[in-house]
Design a protein around this motif. Structure first.
Motif, PDB file in Angstrom:
ATOM      1  N   PRO A 121       0.791  -1.234   0.000  1.00 56.04           N
ATOM      2  CA  PRO A 121       0.000   0.000   0.000  1.00 56.04           C
ATOM      3  C   PRO A 121       0.826   1.289   0.000  1.00 56.04           C
ATOM      4  O   PRO A 121       0.233   2.371  -0.017  1.00 56.04           O
ATOM      5  N   PRO A 135       3.863   3.434  -2.170  1.00 55.32           N
ATOM      6  CA  PRO A 135       4.432   3.381  -3.525  1.00 55.32           C
ATOM      7  C   PRO A 135       5.921   3.063  -3.539  1.00 55.32           C
ATOM      8  O   PRO A 135       6.614   3.247  -2.540  1.00 55.32           O
ATOM      9  N   SER A 153       1.972  -2.571  -7.552  1.00 58.70           N
ATOM     10  CA  SER A 153       1.086  -1.899  -6.588  1.00 58.70           C
ATOM     11  C   SER A 153       0.291  -0.754  -7.212  1.00 58.70           C
ATOM     12  O   SER A 153       0.881   0.139  -7.822  1.00 58.70           O
ATOM     13  N   ALA A 197      -0.595   1.620  -5.557  1.00 58.18           N
ATOM     14  CA  ALA A 197      -0.016   2.787  -4.870  1.00 58.18           C
ATOM     15  C   ALA A 197       0.904   3.568  -5.803  1.00 58.18           C
ATOM     16  O   ALA A 197       1.040   4.787  -5.684  1.00 58.18           O
ATOM     17  N   TYR A 257      -3.276   5.056  -6.533  1.00 62.83           N
ATOM     18  CA  TYR A 257      -4.330   4.176  -5.999  1.00 62.83           C
ATOM     19  C   TYR A 257      -5.508   4.028  -6.980  1.00 62.83           C
ATOM     20  O   TYR A 257      -6.652   3.812  -6.574  1.00 62.83           O
ATOM     21  N   SER A 285      -6.247  -0.700  -1.462  1.00 60.86           N
ATOM     22  CA  SER A 285      -5.001  -0.488  -0.709  1.00 60.86           C
ATOM     23  C   SER A 285      -4.852   0.981  -0.287  1.00 60.86           C
ATOM     24  O   SER A 285      -4.058   1.299   0.592  1.00 60.86           O
ATOM     25  N   GLY A 286      -5.667   1.876  -0.905  1.00 62.36           N
ATOM     26  CA  GLY A 286      -5.657   3.298  -0.535  1.00 62.36           C
ATOM     27  C   GLY A 286      -6.141   3.535   0.882  1.00 62.36           C
ATOM     28  O   GLY A 286      -6.045   4.658   1.386  1.00 62.36           O
TER      29      GLY A 286
END
Ligand code: NAD
Length: 295
Positions: free
Chosen positions: A218, A220, A226, A228, A232, A283-284
């Motif tokens: 989550p 970057p 990801s 991220a 997101y 994941s945000g």
């Protein structure tokens, strides 16, 4: 070549149907939404004018609809049209009770029935790399597997009626909880002055290791896949995670299972969604855990 009626051509259904067309099947697509029909047609899915036309003469019918109430409504029209030997597959993610109900609805039609929810999101639907978890008889699974294989990298027979939906919500409850756990650990590390890289290097080689960390981190810059890294952008939207966590809670209450972390995860995703995160990747939630508005 199999004649397949595909009902529900939204974000997932349209690319799934397109992969069946690519595999050489005679697909007849149907959706109540005209924009969804047009989008599927642009993806080379043949569209028919009515539900009845889609189902007439089909050997297989696949539904991919938003929720249990849509599936029950469509299947109450489908079952009376179904011929003996027809294979009926619901790929939507719905509550276990409705999934079991559709098996019962079709029981005296001598059809083969499978609940077959999917994991892998729109990217997996486009690339035909979904994981499909199924519930139904051995005979239904054996008939469905070659068709489902054109849309999936893995097809698992989880058990009888409703077992596919049960597997889907158990998996996604695990995922929601583990994502919150990973996000909380990064938020704590930030407060303790520990770098993201240091925590990742340790936890990815230690007992904290999990998919939410090593495939979908989550924060970057640590894992190439990801969301991220991409502001997101979903991925798997928080609104869909919330839907699945609520289905898990409904099932837990019905079955008398104690799932306190699943309940907490559902609450946190509800708050995150209500604060504007619903269309963000799930994941945000790390941004919500840091404090509303913080990056
Ligand atoms: P969507 O809303 O994009 O598509 C659903 C489609 O069903 C819409 O086009 C809608 O018009 C159509 N529909 C509704 N009622 C209908 C009816 N009576 N007859 C014909 N068509 C009808 O949703 P989606 O993202 O494609 O998701 C479909 C299912 O897959 C959901 O249950 C969802 O939870 C699950 N799922 C979604 C994802 C994802 O990343 N989007 C991932 C895994 C599972």
């Amino acid at each position: 070549m199999t004649t397949i009626a595909f009902i529900g051509l939204g974000n997932m259904g349209s690319p799934m149907a397109a992969n069946l067309v690519k595999a050489g099947h005679a697909v007849r697509g149907y959706d109540v939404s005209v924009p969804a029909q047009e989008n599927a047609r642009a993806g080379h899915v043949p569209i028919v004018a009515s539900f009845a036309e889609a189902v007439a003469g089909a050997e297989v019918v696949i539904t991919m609809l938003p929720a249990g109430r849509h599936v029950l409504a469509v299947w109450s029209e489908l079952v009376p049209l179904a011929k003996a030997g027809m294979l009926l597959i619901d790929c939507s993610t719905i509550d276990v009770e409705s999934a079991r109900k559709v098996h019962v609805m079709a029981a005296d039609r001598k059809c083969l029935v499978l609940d077959a929810p999917v994991s892998g999101g729109v990217a997996g639907a486009k690339a035909a790399t979904l994981t499909i978890m199924t519930g139904g008889s051995d005979e239904a699974f054996a008939a469905a597997e070659p068709v489902l294989a054109h849309m999936a990298k893995k097809v698992v027979h989880c058990g009888g009626a409703g077992a596919g939906q049960a597997a889907k919500i158990c998996n996604n409850m695990m995922l929601g909880i583990s994502m919150i756990g990973v996000a909380e650990a990064f938020v704590l590390a930030e407060k303790l002055g520990l770098s993201h890289q240091a925590l990742f290097d340790v936890a990815s080689a230690s007992s904290g290791q999990c998919w939410s960390l090593t495939s979908y981190c989550p924060v970057p810059g640590l894992v190439p896949t990801s969301p991220a890294n991409n502001g997101y952008k979903p991925g798997f939207a928080a609104s869909l995670m919330l839907k699945d966590l609520r289905l898990a809670q409904e099932a837990a209450q019905g079955a008398g299972a104690v799932t306190p972390l699943g309940a907490e995860a559902a609450q946190l995703y509800a708050l995150f969604a209500a604060s504007g995160g619903d269309q963000s990747d799930f994941s945000g939630i790390i941004r919500f855990l840091r404090g509303r508005g913080a990056e």
